[in-house]
Scaffold this motif. Structure first.
Motif, mmCIF file in Angstrom:
data_model
loop_
_atom_site.group_PDB
_atom_site.id
_atom_site.type_symbol
_atom_site.label_atom_id
_atom_site.label_comp_id
_atom_site.label_asym_id
_atom_site.label_seq_id
_atom_site.Cartn_x
_atom_site.Cartn_y
_atom_site.Cartn_z
ATOM 1 N N UNK A 39 20.962 26.130 -11.308
ATOM 2 C CA UNK A 39 20.849 25.729 -9.902
ATOM 3 C C UNK A 39 21.899 26.361 -8.986
ATOM 4 N N UNK A 40 22.809 27.127 -9.527
ATOM 5 C CA UNK A 40 23.913 27.617 -8.698
ATOM 6 C C UNK A 40 23.478 28.655 -7.659
ATOM 7 N N UNK A 41 22.245 29.166 -7.771
ATOM 8 C CA UNK A 41 21.748 30.120 -6.775
ATOM 9 C C UNK A 41 21.019 29.425 -5.634
ATOM 10 N N UNK A 42 21.022 28.096 -5.613
ATOM 11 C CA UNK A 42 20.407 27.374 -4.502
ATOM 12 C C UNK A 42 21.234 27.559 -3.226
ATOM 13 N N UNK A 43 20.647 27.143 -2.110
ATOM 14 C CA UNK A 43 21.226 27.435 -0.798
ATOM 15 C C UNK A 43 22.627 26.849 -0.603
ATOM 16 N N UNK A 44 22.837 25.611 -1.015
ATOM 17 C CA UNK A 44 24.139 24.981 -0.785
ATOM 18 C C UNK A 44 25.243 25.573 -1.656
ATOM 19 N N UNK A 45 25.033 25.773 -2.968
ATOM 20 C CA UNK A 45 26.079 26.433 -3.750
ATOM 21 C C UNK A 45 26.408 27.840 -3.251
ATOM 22 N N UNK A 46 25.419 28.522 -2.666
ATOM 23 C CA UNK A 46 25.665 29.872 -2.145
ATOM 24 C C UNK A 46 26.211 29.842 -0.715
ATOM 25 N N UNK A 47 26.286 28.655 -0.122
ATOM 26 C CA UNK A 47 26.855 28.475 1.219
ATOM 27 C C UNK A 47 26.054 29.198 2.303
ATOM 28 N N UNK A 48 24.752 29.329 2.075
ATOM 29 C CA UNK A 48 23.879 29.880 3.118
ATOM 30 C C UNK A 48 23.537 28.787 4.122
ATOM 31 N N UNK A 49 23.408 27.554 3.625
ATOM 32 C CA UNK A 49 23.147 26.389 4.465
ATOM 33 C C UNK A 49 24.307 25.413 4.280
ATOM 34 N N UNK A 50 24.805 24.861 5.372
ATOM 35 C CA UNK A 50 25.903 23.903 5.269
ATOM 36 C C UNK A 50 25.372 22.545 4.813
ATOM 37 N N UNK A 51 26.219 21.720 4.185
ATOM 38 C CA UNK A 51 25.769 20.381 3.778
ATOM 39 C C UNK A 51 25.229 19.563 4.951
ATOM 40 N N UNK A 52 25.891 19.636 6.091
ATOM 41 C CA UNK A 52 25.425 18.867 7.251
ATOM 42 C C UNK A 52 24.028 19.338 7.692
ATOM 43 N N UNK A 53 23.824 20.631 7.703
ATOM 44 C CA UNK A 53 22.517 21.162 8.101
ATOM 45 C C UNK A 53 21.434 20.739 7.119
ATOM 46 N N UNK A 54 21.761 20.739 5.823
ATOM 47 C CA UNK A 54 20.787 20.312 4.819
ATOM 48 C C UNK A 54 20.442 18.841 4.996
ATOM 49 N N UNK A 55 21.452 18.027 5.298
ATOM 50 C CA UNK A 55 21.223 16.600 5.518
ATOM 51 C C UNK A 55 20.324 16.375 6.730
ATOM 52 N N UNK A 56 20.630 17.022 7.824
ATOM 53 C CA UNK A 56 19.814 16.876 9.038
ATOM 54 C C UNK A 56 18.398 17.370 8.794
ATOM 55 N N UNK A 57 18.266 18.500 8.123
ATOM 56 C CA UNK A 57 16.956 19.063 7.807
ATOM 57 C C UNK A 57 16.122 18.080 6.986
#
Length: 313
Positions: free
Chosen positions: A92-110
């Motif tokens: 799972x380390x290639x997912x968006x959050x571990x790669x820092x392409x999407x911020x945690x706050x943005x993922x939460x809002x999304x």
């Protein structure tokens, strides 16, 4: 498989500025499209069964889009909460959050926005009961499984997997506006299918879960224990699948498919059990054949659910 030392950080650093395409792909990835495909596969066929024929196209589209948004919401919120685990697991380390392409706050809002949109869409275009069931599934997956069960018990996927059973109920209520025993049976089929399916995958990625300190059964139990539980759940799943025949008064196609597919599933689970007789090393069980077959089993069983009222009326 090379073991992962849980003491070593495996955080993936950014590899450069993300392009617009990367960002869009990252947000889509947060919804876990492959999981959504499987959930929709257990929604639409039940609509055919409830209709005893072909349901209205507009209703199918509204239910599918609303269900997709709901499942995408749950998966995005799961990615937000589990971002620490995802950084420690190779799978799972290639997912968006571990790669820092999407911020945690943005993922939460999304994730929250998708949840609101799905609830509104199902409420307005399908019916309030289907909207309530989709919202309940979302909350149960995020709170019940992700936040409470996953990191605390070896039975995490048994009870947490119930969230993935709701599409059968949603498909039925979308057509009829009420619950009945037939979709409850299909709910239970998916419920008993989930442990063999997911434990097979967890065997394959046992070191990952161990490194992330997630107590999946294959992490804490030996090969014989895991294999025996897989076989036990497989028998209950097959027996439950046969209940739909008298309860929904299906034609000959569904019970025939349930017997043939169920028999093949039991053979595969017993082969896994047979391999456990020679070793107590879980990693030696070679589980991916059962995992892939479990996907095929559920897909073909629900195809039979959809085709039965069309071909045996």
């Amino acid at each position: 498989m090379t073991a992962v030392d849980p003491r070593v950080s495996v955080q993936t650093p950014p590899t450069g500025p993300a392009t617009l395409r990367d960002v869009v792909a990252a947000y889509v990835g947060l919804t876990k499209p492959r999981i959504i495909e499987l959930l929709l596969l257990t929604t639409v066929p039940v609509m055919f069964l409830a209709e005893r024929g072909v349901p209205a196209l507009g209703l199918v589209v509204a239910t599918v889009v609303g269900g997709t948004l709901s499942a995408g919401s749950a998966n995005a919120l799961n990615c937000f909460y589990d971002r620490d685990i995802d950084e420690r697991m190779r799978r799972t380390r290639r997912r968006a959050l571990p790669r820092h392409i999407v911020s945690p706050r943005s993922a939460l809002v999304f994730g929250l926005i998708l949840g609101v949109l799905s609830t509104l869409m199902l409420y307005l275009l399908v019916n309030p009961l289907s909207a309530a069931l989709a919202l309940a599934a979302n909350v149960f997956y995020v709170v019940g499984y992700t936040m409470i069960l996953k990191r605390r018990t070896t039975q995490n996927i048994v009870w947490g997997g119930a969230a993935g059973c709701f599409p059968a109920l949603i498909g039925w209520t979308a057509v009829t506006g009420e619950l009945a025993w037939a979709p409850v049976v299909l709910f239970l089929v998916v419920f008993f299918w989930t442990p063999p399916h997911f434990w097979a995958l967890a065997i394959r990625y046992r070191e990952d879960y161990a490194a992330a300190e997630v107590p999946m059964l294959p992490v804490v139990a030996g090969a014989k224990t895991v294999a025996r539980q897989i076989v036990a759940y497989s028998y209950v799943m097959v027996a439950t699948s046969l209940l739909l025949w008298p309860i929904a008064q299906t034609g000959w196609l569904y019970p025939t498919a349930a017997v043939v597919l169920g028999g093949a599933f039991l053979v595969e689970s017993h082969l896994l059990l047979g391999r456990s007789a020679h070793t107590d090393d879980v990693s030696a069980l070679k589980p991916m054949r059962l995992f892939h077959w479990s996907n095929m089993y559920l897909s073909l069983l629900f195809v039979a659910v959809a085709l039965d009222p069309l071909l045996t009326r």
